[in-house]
Design a protein around this motif. Structure first.
Motif, PDB file in Angstrom:
ATOM      1  N   UNK A  77      -7.952  14.134  -6.648  1.00 12.50           N
ATOM      2  CA  UNK A  77      -7.679  13.548  -7.951  1.00 12.50           C
ATOM      3  C   UNK A  77      -7.624  14.603  -9.044  1.00 12.50           C
ATOM      4  N   UNK A  78      -6.563  14.534  -9.845  1.00 15.71           N
ATOM      5  CA  UNK A  78      -6.447  15.327 -11.070  1.00 15.71           C
ATOM      6  C   UNK A  78      -6.508  14.332 -12.224  1.00 15.71           C
ATOM      7  N   UNK A  79      -7.702  14.059 -12.705  1.00 16.05           N
ATOM      8  CA  UNK A  79      -7.891  12.962 -13.657  1.00 16.05           C
ATOM      9  C   UNK A  79      -7.362  13.348 -15.033  1.00 16.05           C
ATOM     10  N   UNK A  80      -6.381  12.584 -15.515  1.00 16.23           N
ATOM     11  CA  UNK A  80      -5.785  12.819 -16.827  1.00 16.23           C
ATOM     12  C   UNK A  80      -6.145  11.722 -17.822  1.00 16.23           C
ATOM     13  N   UNK A  81      -6.938  10.753 -17.389  1.00 12.86           N
ATOM     14  CA  UNK A  81      -7.265   9.590 -18.208  1.00 12.86           C
ATOM     15  C   UNK A  81      -6.707   8.307 -17.626  1.00 12.86           C
ATOM     16  N   UNK A  82      -5.705   8.424 -16.755  1.00 13.78           N
ATOM     17  CA  UNK A  82      -5.148   7.261 -16.068  1.00 13.78           C
ATOM     18  C   UNK A  82      -5.978   7.023 -14.796  1.00 13.78           C
ATOM     19  N   UNK A  83      -6.679   5.888 -14.682  1.00 10.32           N
ATOM     20  CA  UNK A  83      -7.522   5.658 -13.499  1.00 10.32           C
ATOM     21  C   UNK A  83      -6.673   5.360 -12.265  1.00 10.32           C
ATOM     22  N   UNK A  84      -7.013   5.994 -11.141  1.00  8.78           N
ATOM     23  CA  UNK A  84      -6.264   5.798  -9.905  1.00  8.78           C
ATOM     24  C   UNK A  84      -7.197   5.556  -8.719  1.00  8.78           C
ATOM     25  N   UNK A  85      -6.642   4.867  -7.726  1.00  4.69           N
ATOM     26  CA  UNK A  85      -7.225   4.787  -6.392  1.00  4.69           C
ATOM     27  C   UNK A  85      -6.136   5.184  -5.398  1.00  4.69           C
ATOM     28  N   UNK A  86      -6.517   5.315  -4.130  1.00  4.68           N
ATOM     29  CA  UNK A  86      -5.536   5.292  -3.038  1.00  4.68           C
ATOM     30  C   UNK A  86      -5.999   4.204  -2.098  1.00  4.68           C
ATOM     31  N   UNK A  87      -5.114   3.253  -1.833  1.00 10.32           N
ATOM     32  CA  UNK A  87      -5.492   2.039  -1.121  1.00 10.32           C
ATOM     33  C   UNK A  87      -4.427   1.672  -0.101  1.00 10.32           C
ATOM     34  N   UNK A  88      -4.860   1.434   1.138  1.00  7.51           N
ATOM     35  CA  UNK A  88      -3.982   0.995   2.219  1.00  7.51           C
ATOM     36  C   UNK A  88      -4.481  -0.356   2.735  1.00  7.51           C
ATOM     37  N   UNK A  89      -3.678  -0.978   3.607  1.00 12.92           N
ATOM     38  CA  UNK A  89      -4.143  -2.170   4.289  1.00 12.92           C
ATOM     39  C   UNK A  89      -3.175  -3.333   4.256  1.00 12.92           C
ATOM     40  N   UNK A  90      -3.429  -4.290   5.125  1.00 11.71           N
ATOM     41  CA  UNK A  90      -2.544  -5.451   5.228  1.00 11.71           C
ATOM     42  C   UNK A  90      -2.572  -6.303   3.971  1.00 11.71           C
ATOM     43  N   UNK A  91      -3.614  -6.184   3.153  1.00 12.17           N
ATOM     44  CA  UNK A  91      -3.686  -6.955   1.913  1.00 12.17           C
ATOM     45  C   UNK A  91      -2.604  -6.527   0.931  1.00 12.17           C
ATOM     46  N   UNK A  92      -2.260  -5.245   0.904  1.00  7.79           N
ATOM     47  CA  UNK A  92      -1.283  -4.764  -0.074  1.00  7.79           C
ATOM     48  C   UNK A  92       0.119  -4.631   0.505  1.00  7.79           C
ATOM     49  N   UNK A  93       0.251  -4.638   1.831  1.00  5.30           N
ATOM     50  CA  UNK A  93       1.560  -4.407   2.449  1.00  5.30           C
ATOM     51  C   UNK A  93       2.650  -5.382   1.999  1.00  5.30           C
ATOM     52  N   UNK A  94       2.356  -6.698   1.858  1.00  5.07           N
ATOM     53  CA  UNK A  94       3.429  -7.609   1.427  1.00  5.07           C
ATOM     54  C   UNK A  94       4.011  -7.249   0.064  1.00  5.07           C
ATOM     55  N   UNK A  95       3.164  -6.777  -0.858  1.00  6.57           N
ATOM     56  CA  UNK A  95       3.667  -6.412  -2.183  1.00  6.57           C
ATOM     57  C   UNK A  95       4.572  -5.189  -2.098  1.00  6.57           C
ATOM     58  N   UNK A  96       4.192  -4.208  -1.301  1.00  9.93           N
ATOM     59  CA  UNK A  96       5.037  -3.020  -1.150  1.00  9.93           C
ATOM     60  C   UNK A  96       6.375  -3.391  -0.527  1.00  9.93           C
ATOM     61  N   UNK A  97       6.342  -4.240   0.496  1.00  9.41           N
ATOM     62  CA  UNK A  97       7.586  -4.648   1.151  1.00  9.41           C
ATOM     63  C   UNK A  97       8.472  -5.441   0.201  1.00  9.41           C
ATOM     64  N   UNK A  98       7.862  -6.327  -0.578  1.00  8.04           N
ATOM     65  CA  UNK A  98       8.647  -7.115  -1.534  1.00  8.04           C
ATOM     66  C   UNK A  98       9.287  -6.213  -2.578  1.00  8.04           C
ATOM     67  N   UNK A  99       8.550  -5.220  -3.031  1.00  5.36           N
ATOM     68  CA  UNK A  99       9.073  -4.284  -4.023  1.00  5.36           C
ATOM     69  C   UNK A  99      10.243  -3.491  -3.445  1.00  5.36           C
ATOM     70  N   UNK A 100      10.088  -2.991  -2.238  1.00  2.00           N
ATOM     71  CA  UNK A 100      11.130  -2.159  -1.646  1.00  2.00           C
ATOM     72  C   UNK A 100      12.363  -2.963  -1.254  1.00  2.00           C
ATOM     73  N   UNK A 101      12.206  -4.264  -0.999  1.00  2.00           N
ATOM     74  CA  UNK A 101      13.343  -5.107  -0.594  1.00  2.00           C
ATOM     75  C   UNK A 101      13.959  -5.867  -1.759  1.00  2.00           C
ATOM     76  N   UNK A 102      13.398  -5.742  -2.955  1.00  2.00           N
ATOM     77  CA  UNK A 102      13.863  -6.529  -4.094  1.00  2.00           C
ATOM     78  C   UNK A 102      15.233  -6.059  -4.570  1.00  2.00           C
ATOM     79  N   UNK A 103      16.009  -7.008  -5.076  1.00  2.00           N
ATOM     80  CA  UNK A 103      17.301  -6.688  -5.684  1.00  2.00           C
ATOM     81  C   UNK A 103      17.065  -6.146  -7.100  1.00  2.00           C
TER      82      UNK A 103
END
Length: 404
Positions: A77-103
């Protein structure tokens, strides 16, 4: 769906947190300068440490790494004031797929796709006032079943086991400055592509891990570093250009806080692509003079604060509390002394918002606008002196007003 706009709505808030979930166990710490082939470790930078000008970068650099089973990806992490995580898993996969497949039309819509709805309950910063989401703001590892319903409490399992790619929620929690999160791949993880993101910025920040079979060529540490530099270079150039525009937009008696006017993405362009967003975290100009009885106006493109005489307990909006969890520092995020009007209700009016008159200031006492996302803010200075101020959102963003 404008992810950046969505994030801004999620952000005048609080941050609290600690762990979650279900079984398993393993690391979260250091890095070694060896290749994924030779030593099994490769580093991915979260945000970027750039101080000329001060800025922030919503991305993972490099955005994609190729690794073998059993290797480790270190998220630094290079903290600039914007809070970040790194998160994987089946809970977030549908959102990533929807984003990548969206028109393009879906991406430009005001409403996010339904696959995003479950995420909002676990966004690291809630919509409106309140503390941070304890489940996502701290380490949380759920191997099976649902995420905890009570988001005011941290997860029970805060120690990661090797990543199998089958987890429900594999979450680093908020990553402070120079903090490292080690994602060690299980020896038996299936080759394939695994994607994660930040639990605040969602699909605006996507990290891709491509697992290839043992013995196949993987990304070396040197290759990852070089690729990160290549991906960051055009963004730094963009921020430097914005800094020059901000200097041109700052009239006499005016300071531009953050990006200059007009730097927001056009409404028709949809959300930024992952790892392509950067912003200026500077007051331009940093030093300004005004006669006693005169005023200074800050034109804000936030999230930023204008904060004078901040005590030590109100210099950043995010920090560890006595309980060891991460919390929003409400004193740093909320208005104080200044006469700050409440945000308007309903849809925002067309055109630039009117300048808010915050009243007079003699240079004494803790004075804070609280987090602001846009608009003009005027302060009248009544006493000669030199007054330093900061933005509590971005720790290296500071300026000086000299009153003669």
């Amino acid at each position: 769906m404008h992810v950046r706009r969505l994030v801004c709505v999620l952000a005048v808030v609080a941050l609290v947190a600690a762990g979650c979930g279900d079984d398993d166990d393993d690391t979260a710490g250091g890095t070694t300068d060896t290749s994924a082939q030779d030593g099994g470790t490769v580093t991915v930078n979260v945000d970027a440490d750039v101080d000329d000008p001060q800025s922030f970068y919503l991305g993972y650099f490099p955005g994609t790494v190729k690794v073998n089973p059993g290797d480790t990806v270190v998220y630094k992490s290079n903290f600039t004031g914007e809070p970040h995580t790194i998160t994987f898993g089946s809970f977030i996969n549908p959102a990533i797929q929807a984003f990548e497949n969206a028109t393009p039309e879906q991406l430009a819509a005001d409403e996010p796709p339904p696959e995003f709805e479950p995420l909002f309950k676990y966004a690291m910063l809630p919509e409106g006032p309140g503390d941070a989401n304890q489940v996502s703001a701290n380490p949380c590892f759920v191997t099976t079943g649902a995420l905890p319903e009570d988001t005011t409490q941290p997860c029970t399992n805060r120690e990661p086991a090797p990543f199998t790619g089958k987890e429900v929620f594999y979450n680093s929690g908020f990553l402070g400055d120079q903090e490292e999160f080690e994602l060690t791949l299980a020896d038996d993880i299936a080759p394939g592509v695994y994607k994660g993101f930040c639990m605040l910025h969602f699909t605006e920040m996507i990290s891709t891990i491509e697992v290839v079979a043992e013995g196949e060529e993987a990304t070396t540490a040197a290759e990852a570093e070089a690729q990160a530099d290549r991906e960051l270079e055009p963004l730094v150039a963009k921020v430097k250009e914005a800094h020059e525009k901000a200097a041109g937009a700052a009239d006499a008696g005016t300071v531009v806080a953050g990006d200059p006017p007009g730097e927001e993405e056009p409404e028709s362009s949809g959300p930024p692509k992952p790892n392509t967003s950067a912003g200026l975290a500077e007051f331009t100009p940093k030093e300004i003079s005004v006669a006693s009885g005169g005023s200074v106006t800050w034109n804000v493109n936030g999230p930023h604060t204008i904060t004078f005489n901040a005590p030590e307990d109100a210099r950043v909006i995010i920090g560890k509390g006595p309980d060891g969890n991460t919390h929003l520092v409400e004193k740093a995020a909320s208005p104080a002394l200044f006469n700050v009007p409440p945000p308007p209700e309903g849809p925002p009016p067309e055109g630039p918002p009117p300048t808010a008159d915050l009243g007079s200031f003699d240079g004494s006492g803790f004075a804070n606008t609280g987090i602001q996302f846009g608009g003009g803010f005027k302060v009248t200075f009544t006493k000669a002196g030199t007054y330093r101020y900061i933005c509590t959102v971005h720790p290296d963003m500071e300026g000086t007003v000299t009153v003669t």
